[in-house]
Design an enzyme around this catalytic site. Structure first.
Site, short mmCIF file in Angstrom:
data_model
loop_
_atom_site.label_atom_id
_atom_site.label_comp_id
_atom_site.label_asym_id
_atom_site.label_seq_id
_atom_site.Cartn_x
_atom_site.Cartn_y
_atom_site.Cartn_z
N GLN A 27 42.29 -8.06 28.69
CA GLN A 27 41.38 -8.16 29.69
C GLN A 27 40.99 -6.77 30.04
OE1 GLN A 27 42.90 -11.20 32.73
NE2 GLN A 27 44.72 -10.70 31.27
N HIS B 194 37.06 -8.96 28.18
CA HIS B 194 36.09 -8.64 29.54
C HIS B 194 35.33 -7.42 29.16
CE1 HIS B 194 39.04 -10.65 32.57
NE2 HIS B 194 38.28 -11.53 31.97
N CYS C 50 17.84 2.82 32.43
CA CYS C 50 17.52 2.54 30.80
C CYS C 50 16.78 3.32 30.07
CB CYS C 50 17.32 0.98 30.73
SG CYS C 50 16.76 0.33 29.25
N CYS D 110 13.25 1.17 29.19
CA CYS D 110 12.39 0.76 30.28
C CYS D 110 12.56 1.52 31.79
CB CYS D 110 12.62 -0.82 30.69
SG CYS D 110 14.03 -1.08 31.38
N GLY E 66 51.60 -8.01 31.37
CA GLY E 66 50.94 -7.05 32.31
C GLY E 66 49.66 -7.60 32.89
N THR E 67 49.80 -8.76 33.21
CA THR E 67 48.69 -9.49 33.80
C THR E 67 49.12 -10.49 35.16
OG1 THR E 67 46.79 -10.81 33.63
CG2 THR E 67 48.59 -11.33 31.71
N GLU F 57 56.91 -8.47 37.79
CA GLU F 57 57.09 -9.72 38.61
C GLU F 57 56.66 -11.01 38.09
OE1 GLU F 57 54.98 -8.12 41.88
OE2 GLU F 57 53.32 -9.21 41.30
P1 OAD Z 1 45.92 -7.32 38.08
O1 OAD Z 1 46.12 -6.16 38.76
O2 OAD Z 1 45.61 -8.68 38.65
O3 OAD Z 1 47.65 -7.60 37.63
C1 OAD Z 1 48.55 -6.41 36.99
C2 OAD Z 1 49.58 -6.94 36.50
O4 OAD Z 1 50.11 -5.86 36.05
C3 OAD Z 1 50.52 -7.57 37.77
O5 OAD Z 1 51.03 -8.89 37.39
C4 OAD Z 1 51.75 -6.50 37.89
O6 OAD Z 1 52.92 -7.09 38.36
C5 OAD Z 1 51.70 -6.05 36.59
N1 OAD Z 1 52.51 -4.80 36.13
C6 OAD Z 1 52.35 -3.78 36.91
N2 OAD Z 1 52.77 -2.55 36.11
C7 OAD Z 1 53.35 -3.15 35.25
C8 OAD Z 1 53.98 -2.57 34.05
N3 OAD Z 1 54.49 -1.27 33.83
N4 OAD Z 1 54.60 -3.32 32.97
C9 OAD Z 1 54.27 -4.73 33.07
N5 OAD Z 1 53.40 -5.33 34.16
C10 OAD Z 1 53.02 -4.48 35.16
O7 OAD Z 1 45.23 -7.18 36.54
P2 OAD Z 1 44.82 -8.14 35.36
O8 OAD Z 1 45.82 -9.42 35.31
O9 OAD Z 1 44.40 -7.18 34.28
O10 OAD Z 1 38.53 -8.56 35.62
O11 OAD Z 1 43.44 -8.60 36.08
C11 OAD Z 1 42.49 -9.35 35.48
C12 OAD Z 1 41.26 -9.20 35.67
O12 OAD Z 1 41.04 -9.10 37.03
C13 OAD Z 1 40.87 -7.81 35.14
O13 OAD Z 1 40.29 -7.90 33.75
C14 OAD Z 1 39.49 -7.53 35.83
C15 OAD Z 1 40.18 -7.88 37.30
O14 OAD Z 1 39.57 -8.01 38.17
C16 OAD Z 1 37.15 -8.32 35.64
O15 OAD Z 1 36.99 -7.02 35.86
C17 OAD Z 1 36.17 -9.52 35.21
#
Ligand code: OAD
Length: 237
Positions: A90, A108, A141, A144, A180-181, A208
């Site tokens: 992502q 993304h 752009c 255009c 890490g998401t 977490e």
């Molecule tokens: P988030 O910021 O929502 O979540 C980050 C996650 O990483 C959290 O669950 C943290 O607990 C975890 N975390 C932090 N440090 C870490 C580490 N060192 N090791 C492991 N985990 C760790 O980010 P995403 O889940 O990537 O989308 O967010 C998803 C989407 O929302 C992104 O791609 C973006 C955002 O808005 C768009 O822009 C469409």
């Protein structure tokens, strides 16, 4: 994994945290007084393209100064070792690619791509632009003179159908790791559910627990850069 298996990984901003790139929802996620969710939309861009570009310009500067970390390095090793390895990210920062990971699916999009906001007929659908910082803002752009937009997927926009299809194909695997998401943003967050339904062992690596907990077989709590390095040491040992 020692015997070889089909591995699919889903990564989020936590994987780049050790590269000093702030996550979206964690500490440092706020930019000035804005939440990322309120800037990463077409409506926000329509309303104030300069403000949205200032945010992307700032993120491009942070990312340009960052280096891939040990989490990226282990995933790169695995991408070369395991046939059928798929990494769905992502993250728009490009650090998996800079680390040399094979088979990366950018769910993304990329912060290093730009598109014509008007989709003018002369411009290609998207192209690379590594200029840091972009100036003046908002960039125009070259075909255009209308607005340019970042080549990322915003909230409310659909995932490229081909990208979605490849990612769903990746969910048919033996081991699926979500790393890490926050598992809050769909459809990315549905991939682990799809993998579980198809019989994969599901593993989560995060500092977490997340809402994916109900479909996770094995939760490894801690920083991705440490846990992935630990797994790799055990595989090698
Ligand atoms: P988030 O910021 O929502 O979540 C980050 C996650 O990483 C959290 O669950 C943290 O607990 C975890 N975390 C932090 N440090 C870490 C580490 N060192 N090791 C492991 N985990 C760790 O980010 P995403 O889940 O990537 O989308 O967010 C998803 C989407 O929302 C992104 O791609 C973006 C955002 O808005 C768009 O822009 C469409």
């Amino acid at each position: 994994m020692r015997q070889g298996c089909r591995i699919t990984i889903l990564t989020g901003a936590g994987v780049s945290a050790a590269s000093s790139i702030p996550t979206f929802r964690g500490p440092g996620g706020l930019w000035r007084t804005h939440r990322p969710e309120s800037l990463a939309t077409a409506a926000a861009f329509k309303d104030d393209p300069k403000l949205v570009w200032e945010w992307y310009n700032w993120r491009r500067e942070v990312i340009a100064g960052a280096q891939p970390n040990p989490a990226h390095a282990v995933l790169t090793l695995w991408s070369r070792r395991y046939p059928g390895f798929t990494l769905v990210t992502q993250n728009v920062d490009g650090l998996h690619e800079r680390s040399g990971t094979a088979n990366v699916i950018r769910f993304h999009g990329s912060i290093w791509e730009v598109r014509c906001w008007n989709r003018c007929a002369s411009a290609p659908p998207r192209w690379l632009d590594h200029t840091v910082p972009l100036s003046p803002l908002p960039p125009r752009c070259p075909y255009c003179s209308g607005l340019l937009r970042p080549g990322v997927v915003w909230f409310g926009e659909s995932i490229d159908p081909e990208v979605l299809q490849q990612s769903l194909k990746g969910a048919d695997c033996d081991v699926f790791m979500t790393i890490g998401t926050s598992s809050l943003v769909y459809p990315a967050a549905s991939l682990v559910r799809s993998a579980k339904k198809q019989g994969a062992l599901t593993v989560e690596i995060n500092v977490e627990p997340t809402p994916a907990a109900d479909v996770i077989d094995l939760f490894l709590e801690g920083p991705a850069e440490q846990i992935l390095a630990d797994i790799e040491r055990r595989l090698a040992g």
